[in-house]
Each structure stands twice: as structure tokens, then as C-alpha cells.
Design an enzyme around this catalytic site. Structure first.
Site, PDB file in Angstrom:
ATOM      1  N   GLU A  30       0.817  -1.221   0.000  1.00 20.04           N
ATOM      2  CA  GLU A  30       0.000   0.000   0.000  1.00 20.04           C
ATOM      3  C   GLU A  30       0.850   1.269   0.000  1.00 20.04           C
ATOM      4  O   GLU A  30       0.407   2.313  -0.472  1.00 20.04           O
ATOM      5  CB  GLU A  30      -0.969  -0.006   1.187  1.00 20.04           C
ATOM      6  CG  GLU A  30      -2.070  -1.071   1.104  1.00 20.04           C
ATOM      7  CD  GLU A  30      -1.620  -2.439   1.613  1.00 20.04           C
ATOM      8  OE1 GLU A  30      -0.419  -2.627   1.902  1.00 20.04           O
ATOM      9  OE2 GLU A  30      -2.484  -3.334   1.710  1.00 20.04           O
ATOM     10  N   PHE A  92     -10.868  -7.755  14.378  1.00 19.35           N
ATOM     11  CA  PHE A  92      -9.800  -8.185  13.472  1.00 19.35           C
ATOM     12  C   PHE A  92      -9.512  -7.089  12.442  1.00 19.35           C
ATOM     13  O   PHE A  92     -10.415  -6.572  11.800  1.00 19.35           O
ATOM     14  CB  PHE A  92     -10.212  -9.482  12.756  1.00 19.35           C
ATOM     15  CG  PHE A  92      -9.157  -9.946  11.775  1.00 19.35           C
ATOM     16  CD1 PHE A  92      -7.892 -10.314  12.219  1.00 19.35           C
ATOM     17  CD2 PHE A  92      -9.440  -9.993  10.413  1.00 19.35           C
ATOM     18  CE1 PHE A  92      -6.923 -10.721  11.322  1.00 19.35           C
ATOM     19  CE2 PHE A  92      -8.470 -10.402   9.506  1.00 19.35           C
ATOM     20  CZ  PHE A  92      -7.202 -10.772   9.957  1.00 19.35           C
ATOM     21  N   GLN A  93      -8.256  -6.726  12.316  1.00 18.80           N
ATOM     22  CA  GLN A  93      -7.775  -5.686  11.401  1.00 18.80           C
ATOM     23  C   GLN A  93      -8.440  -4.332  11.642  1.00 18.80           C
ATOM     24  O   GLN A  93      -8.683  -3.575  10.713  1.00 18.80           O
ATOM     25  CB  GLN A  93      -7.941  -6.123   9.941  1.00 18.80           C
ATOM     26  CG  GLN A  93      -7.046  -7.327   9.619  1.00 18.80           C
ATOM     27  CD  GLN A  93      -6.884  -7.603   8.138  1.00 18.80           C
ATOM     28  OE1 GLN A  93      -7.809  -7.390   7.370  1.00 18.80           O
ATOM     29  NE2 GLN A  93      -5.716  -8.097   7.752  1.00 18.80           N
ATOM     30  N   LYS A 142     -17.302  -1.329   6.756  1.00 15.69           N
ATOM     31  CA  LYS A 142     -17.788  -2.322   5.802  1.00 15.69           C
ATOM     32  C   LYS A 142     -19.311  -2.284   5.671  1.00 15.69           C
ATOM     33  O   LYS A 142     -19.854  -2.429   4.568  1.00 15.69           O
ATOM     34  CB  LYS A 142     -17.332  -3.710   6.266  1.00 15.69           C
ATOM     35  CG  LYS A 142     -17.457  -4.771   5.211  1.00 15.69           C
ATOM     36  CD  LYS A 142     -16.740  -6.046   5.629  1.00 15.69           C
ATOM     37  CE  LYS A 142     -16.816  -7.074   4.503  1.00 15.69           C
ATOM     38  NZ  LYS A 142     -16.108  -8.311   4.855  1.00 15.69           N
ATOM     39  N   MET A 454      24.081   9.028   1.417  1.00 12.95           N
ATOM     40  CA  MET A 454      23.974  10.317   2.095  1.00 12.95           C
ATOM     41  C   MET A 454      24.309  10.175   3.578  1.00 12.95           C
ATOM     42  O   MET A 454      24.894  11.074   4.188  1.00 12.95           O
ATOM     43  CB  MET A 454      22.570  10.910   1.902  1.00 12.95           C
ATOM     44  CG  MET A 454      22.437  12.325   2.414  1.00 12.95           C
ATOM     45  SD  MET A 454      23.664  13.434   1.689  1.00 12.95           S
ATOM     46  CE  MET A 454      22.744  14.134   0.331  1.00 12.95           C
TER      47      MET A 454
HETATM   48  C1  LIG Z   1      12.376   5.886   4.829  1.00 13.94           C
HETATM   49  C2  LIG Z   1      13.671   6.534   5.135  1.00 13.94           C
HETATM   50  N1  LIG Z   1      14.529   5.962   5.992  1.00 13.94           N
HETATM   51  C3  LIG Z   1      15.717   6.542   6.259  1.00 13.94           C
HETATM   52  C4  LIG Z   1      16.061   7.723   5.668  1.00 13.94           C
HETATM   53  C5  LIG Z   1      17.396   8.397   5.989  1.00 13.94           C
HETATM   54  N2  LIG Z   1      18.221   8.463   4.781  1.00 13.94           N
HETATM   55  C6  LIG Z   1      18.313   9.578   4.011  1.00 13.94           C
HETATM   56  S1  LIG Z   1      19.277   9.367   2.674  1.00 13.94           S
HETATM   57  C7  LIG Z   1      19.633   7.793   3.121  1.00 13.94           C
HETATM   58  C8  LIG Z   1      20.535   6.942   2.277  1.00 13.94           C
HETATM   59  C9  LIG Z   1      19.960   6.630   0.942  1.00 13.94           C
HETATM   60  O1  LIG Z   1      20.753   5.635   0.340  1.00 13.94           O
HETATM   61  P1  LIG Z   1      20.552   5.290  -1.182  1.00 13.94           P
HETATM   62  O2  LIG Z   1      19.124   5.028  -1.460  1.00 13.94           O
HETATM   63  O3  LIG Z   1      21.503   4.212  -1.562  1.00 13.94           O
HETATM   64  O4  LIG Z   1      20.922   6.673  -1.918  1.00 13.94           O
HETATM   65  P2  LIG Z   1      22.359   7.394  -1.963  1.00 13.94           P
HETATM   66  O5  LIG Z   1      22.402   8.391  -0.870  1.00 13.94           O
HETATM   67  O6  LIG Z   1      23.406   6.344  -1.809  1.00 13.94           O
HETATM   68  O7  LIG Z   1      22.387   8.044  -3.302  1.00 13.94           O
HETATM   69  C10 LIG Z   1      18.993   7.440   4.307  1.00 13.94           C
HETATM   70  C11 LIG Z   1      19.126   6.137   4.980  1.00 13.94           C
HETATM   71  C12 LIG Z   1      15.120   8.295   4.789  1.00 13.94           C
HETATM   72  N3  LIG Z   1      15.336   9.455   4.200  1.00 13.94           N
HETATM   73  N4  LIG Z   1      13.950   7.673   4.521  1.00 13.94           N
END
Ligand SMILES: Cc1ncc(C[n+]2csc(CCOP(=O)(O)OP(=O)(O)O)c2C)c(N)n1
Ligand SMILES: [Mg+2]
Length: 546
Positions: A30, A92-93, A142, A454
Site C-alpha cells: 500500500e 480483526f484488522q 464495511k 547520504m
Molecule cells: C524511509 C527513510 N529511511 C531513512 C532515511 C534516511 N536516509 C536519508 S538518505 C539515506 C541513504 C539513501 O541511500 P541510497 O538510497 O543508496 O541513496 P544514496 O544516498 O546512496 O544516493 C537514508 C538512509 C530516509 N530518508 N527515509
């Protein structure tokens, strides 16, 4: 309509069999459905719809709803709920999804009487797309789905007490704004997403040209008017350009147009734009004086306001101001990753530049969140509204690929490119099956740096290179795509990039995937550390040392 069925929404799914004009897209999760509805909405400006069952189906929507809320994207989410007599019994749910989503929806409903259902749905669509757009959720028990009543769909616009159309700007407001503008010597326009949502690109460009005012963009403002325009300074903020941030810090007037002074844009508020008066135009009154105290605030539709103020604005040339600005621009150009840099390694910025070239700068690009998102923002200038779709406010990893599916379906386009990281892609990769089943011709480009890049960057810069929980093993993405019968290739050298992009462009009847094996220890420059002064940027060393 993007969704996933379940017990509590089954009567509605069954009713859909009698409405073949509704195209229901079966998503694998979802969250993907909400992002697809969001991508559809951002790309087309129309309301996107997601539908899910009660409990876990509904809670799986929440990340997508919060993403849409932060970025003012109009979606309507319909959820099934346990029957009214069972509400509150831990059935449920059962989950109180209107309670859960209260802070992340523009409005939500629990419909307890079938007589109210048609009206509620009309109202929900109206609310989602009017004023400052946003997500609206309708929770339908529902028994209400199963109940019968005369069908009355109100033809008239919804009369909502307390919900008024915004009046045009007043004489006093326009006079005050014009006075600030005409007195300013070093003005800067800060163009946010409002420029796109209100269709103000043309009038803002005219305003900028008439007053010789530079324009800096927020991440979501990119494409509001052409970034290649000579008055454009590019993106502002944490990973913005040196010239945009320097201009803001030296300005004597900020013209904040449809933006909200997010902390990623301002840095340290105490030292933000210290010499500048501030004029803020936004459709949402709650944004004025929220983060930055303004001298003149006008609540209104950006296009209407700029059109109204134009006749009062004097034509100007600003050679002195542009003298400083051009100096900063030249400095930035020296610090960019040049096209001639290193041939033996593949850099993400090179891939982005090559995608820009291959698509003649005119693709709809949907990014995920991380370093690749910022490199896209820096190395792919956007010239048309709604051509960069990205999760700005919430920064939701997993947004990119499903949002690209929604965008490509909404636009009926085979020129939608998902640029995603190896990390974020794995959060919603189950939607590859959706793309395959619906034959959505998206181009998926995985920028694989083997890291949560990042976060690795922050560890390198601020945590003494302790790379905990950021190196990441991934599956063989090409084989993975092949398991979904999606054509795929892997690229690890610059020389192969163009040809592979050309190959991807020839696929128009379903998704394709390219994995780019890029440099793992690269850094997004420049960077304003979180909470630092906007002009205390950490810069890429000159002469393109990468
Ligand atoms: C759902 C979620 N969890 C954690 C983060 C924290 N976060 C920001 S950038 C990042 C790394 C992203 O890695 P990747 O998808 O490999 O992209 P890159 O930075 O390597 O280009 C994380 C963990 C986030 N923004 N969103
Ligand atoms: Mg990565």
C-alpha cells in the site's frame, strides 16, 4: 486508482467490477499505492487516488500520506474499516486510521452513514485539490459499503462553512510590496513549489526580467521557470549553489514566492539573510511568520498576487548586484564536477549529466532520496513545471520508483525516468511487479554506490568516518529485473553510459532498468552542515578535485 484489496474493503472492490471505466492498479504494497497516487498527482496536477483495506492496509499508506502532506500533493485515500458496530472492540484488522492520520492529512473522514458517502467523496476531492493541495483520507466501515440508499451526487460546489475562497490582495498589501521592491538594490526571488502549483512561472519570469532580479529555487520549485534562464542562480539551501546562498546572505530583499523557509533551505535562522527585508507570498496563512519573520506577508495565490503587483513595479537594471553575483557564479563553475574529470571511474554526477543529455533536458525525472537526489538537483536543470518529482519535505526513501509509475501512467508517457539509490530502491522494489503487470514504460536508473550514500557522507564528514550500518550489499539488480522479465543492463564505465541510455529509450512497451555502478566514496558538494550559517558552505576544492 492504486490499491490493494482486503476483507474490509471487499464490497467496494466487488462494486468496481460494475465500473470498468475505473482502472484499478494492483500494487504490491500500500505504500507503493500512495506514492503512485502522489506521482500521478504531481505529474498531472489532478487528484491521485489510493485504496486499501483496514488495519495493516491502511497503516501501510501512512508514509505515502505524510509524504504527500509535506509536499502539498493532492491525493484521496479510501480505506475500508471494520463494521460500525465493531469499531472500538479491537476487531480483526481494526485500526483507528482517521486518528492515526489526523496530523498528516489535510482532512479526513470516518463515514458512518451511507447517505453521506457520495457527498463526502465529492468534498474530499474538492479539499484535496483546492487552496494548498494535500492528502485527504476517507475511512468507510464495511457495513456502510454494503448499505443501500438513493444515489444523490451533489451537482453544486460544496458549501463548506468556514472555507472561503481567498480574496484578491488589498491595495495596502500591493502598495507595501511594491514599495519594498522598488526600494531594493539587492533583491533575490526565492521560488518554491507555489510557483508551479499556481502556474505563476511566466509572470514571475516577467517580473524577474523587468526588475533584473536573480532567482533561486527550492528543490520543489525547480522547473517552475527555466533554470537555464540567465537570471537563474540554481537551487538554494543545504546542497544549493554558492551563488544562491551568497545572494540570500547579501540580499537587501527576499521575495519569498510560494515557499516555506524549510530548515534545509535556511540553515541557521539566527543568521539567515541578515541584511534583507522579507516579502512573503503564500496561499497558506499559517506559513507566514512561521520560521522567518517577514516585513510584508500576503496570503494569496502567487500568480494572482504577482500579476496584481506588476503594474506598480519599476523597470530596473542592477549592474552592481550582478557584478557580485557573476563572481560567485564563476567560482561555482570552477568547483563543479567537470565533464572531463576522471575517465577511469564512474561518478553519479556524470550519469545524471548524461541522462540530461540523452533526454535533451526535457524528461520527467522522479528521484528517490539521498545523494543521487541532490546530484540530480544539481546536474539536471529543469525547464518546465512538473518535470522533477521528488520527496522534498519528508525525504521518503522508496518514493521514487512507485511515484514514477504513477507519473508515467498519468502522463501516458514513456519519457519518465526514475533515478533511485541502491538503498531506497530496495524499500519499494516489490512495485517492479506492478510496473511489469501494467507495462508502464518507466526507465529505472539505479545509482548503485554500495552505500546508504547520504548517511555515509554525514559519517565521513561529522562522525570521523565510522561507517556503521551504511555499507550495503545488494542483490544482482540485473538478475532481479530479469526475474520480473524486465530488460536490464549494468554499466560501470563512462564510455558505456550514452549507448545504454539510448538502448533504454527504445523500450516503450514496459519498464527497463539500468544499474550504474558508481564511485562509492563520493560526496555531494557544496554542503551547509545542518543548522550552520547558510554561507558557511563546505565547498568542493577548486580545479575539480573529485
Ligand atoms: C524511509 C527513510 N529511511 C531513512 C532515511 C534516511 N536516509 C536519508 S538518505 C539515506 C541513504 C539513501 O541511500 P541510497 O538510497 O543508496 O541513496 P544514496 O544516498 O546512496 O544516493 C537514508 C538512509 C530516509 N530518508 N527515509
Ligand atoms: Mg546508495
Amino acid at each position: 486508482m492504486y490499491g490493494h484489496p482486503g476483507g474490509a474493503i471487499l464490497p467496494t472492490y466487488d462494486a468496481m467490477t460494475r465500473y470498468p471505466q475505473i482502472h484499478h492498479v494492483l500494487c504490491r504494497h500500500e505504500q507503493g499505492a500512495a506514492h503512485m497516487a502522489d506521482g500521478y498527482a504531481r505529474a498531472t496536477g489532478k487528484v491521485g487516488v489510493a485504496i486499501a483495506t483496514s488495519g495493516p492496509g491502511a497503516t501501510n499508506l501512512v508514509t505515502g500520506i505524510a509524504t504527500a502532506m509535506m509536499d502539498s500533493s493532492p491525493i484521496v485515500c479510501i480505506t475500508g474499516q471494520v463494521p460500525t458496530h465493531a469499531i472500538g472492540s479491537d476487531a480483526f484488522q481494526e485500526c483507528d486510521i482517521s486518528g492515526v492520520t489526523l496530523p498528516v492529512t489535510k482532512h479526513n473522514y470516518l463515514v458512518t452513514d451511507v447517505e453521506e458517502l457520495a457527498y463526502t467523496i465529492k468534498e474530499a476531492f474538492f479539499l484535496a485539490r483546492s487552496g494548498r493541495p494535500g492528502p485527504v483520507l476517507i475511512d468507510v466501515p464495511k457495513d456502510v459499503q454494503n448499505a443501500k440508499c438513493e444515489f444523490h451526487y451533489p451537482e453544486q460546489p460544496v458549501p463548506l462553512p468556514g472555507y472561503r475562497k481567498l480574496p484578491p490582495p488589498t491595495e495596502e498589501e500591493l502598495e507595501a510590496a511594491a514599495e519594498l521592491i522598488n526600494k531594493a538594490e539587492r533583491p533575490v526571488i526565492l521560488a518554491g513549489q507555489g510557483i508551479i502549483l499556481s502556474g505563476a512561472g511566466r509572470i514571475v519570469q516577467e517580473f524577474a526580467e523587468r526588475t533584473d532580479t536573480p532567482i533561486a529555487f527550492t528543490l520543489l520549485g525547480k522547473g517552475g521557470m527555466p533554470e537555464t534562464h540567465p537570471l537563474s542562480l540554481g537551487m538554494m539551501g543545504m546542497h544549493g549553489t554558492g551563488q544562491a546562498n551568497a545572494a540570500i546572505q547579501q540580499a537587501d530583499l527576499l521575495l519569498a514566492f510560494g515557499m516555506r523557509f524549510d530548515d534545509r533551505v535556511t540553515g541557521n535562522l539566527k543568521t539567515y539573510a541578515p541584511k534583507a527585508k522579507k516579502l512573503h507570498v503564500d496561499i497558506d496563512a499559517s506559513e507566514l511568520n512561521k520560521n522567518v519573520k517577514v516585513d510584508v506577508g500576503i496570503v494569496g495565490d502567487l500568480r494572482t498576487v504577482v500579476e496584481a503587483v506588476m503594474p506598480r513595479v519599476e523597470e530596473k537594471k542592477r549592474p552592481e548586484w550582478w557584478g557580485s553575483l557573476n563572481g560567485w557564479i564563476q567560482d561555482t563553475n570552477k568547483r563543479c564536477i567537470s565533464q572531463k574529470d576522471v575517465q577511469d571511474r564512474l561518478l553519479a554526477a556524470h550519469v545524471i549529466s548524461d541522462i540530461c543529455k540523452a533526454t535533451e533536458g526535457d524528461a520527467v525525472v522522479v528521484t528517490d532520496v539521498g545523494q543521487h537526489q541532490m546530484w540530480e538537483a544539481q546536474y539536471y536543470p529543469h525547464c518546465r513545471p512538473r518535470t522533477l518529482l521528488t520527496s522534498g519535505g519528508l525525504g521518503t526513501m522508496g518514493f521514487g520508483m512507485p511515484a514514477a509509475i504513477g507519473a508515467a501512467m498519468g502522463l501516458k508517457s514513456d519519457n519518465v525516468w526514475a533515478i533511485v539509490g541502491d538503498g531506497g530502491f530496495q524499500m519499494t522494489l516489490c512495485e517492479l511487479a506492478t510496473a511489469m503487470q501494467e507495462k508502464v514504460p518507466i526507465k529505472i536508473c539505479i545509482i548503485n554506490n554500495g552505500f546508504l550514500g547520504m548517511v555515509r557522507q554525514w559519517q565521513e564528514m561529522f562522525f570521523d568516518e565510522r561507517y556503521h550500518a551504511t555499507p550495503m550489499l545488494s542483490p544482482n539488480f540485473v538478475k532481479l529485473a530479469e526475474a520480473y522479465e524486465i530488460p536490464a543492463r549494468r554499466v560501470s564505465e563512462r564510455a558505456e553510459v550514452q549507448e545504454t541510455l539510448d538502448w533504454a529509450k527504445t523500450h516503450q512497451d514496459g519498464p527497463v532498468l539500468i544499474e550504474f555502478a558508481v564511485e562509492s566514496h563520493d560526496i555531494v558538494y557544496p554542503m551547509v552542515p545542518a543548522g550552520a550559517d547558510l554561507d558557511k558552505m563546505i565547498r568542493r576544492p577548486e580545479a575539480s578535485q573529485v
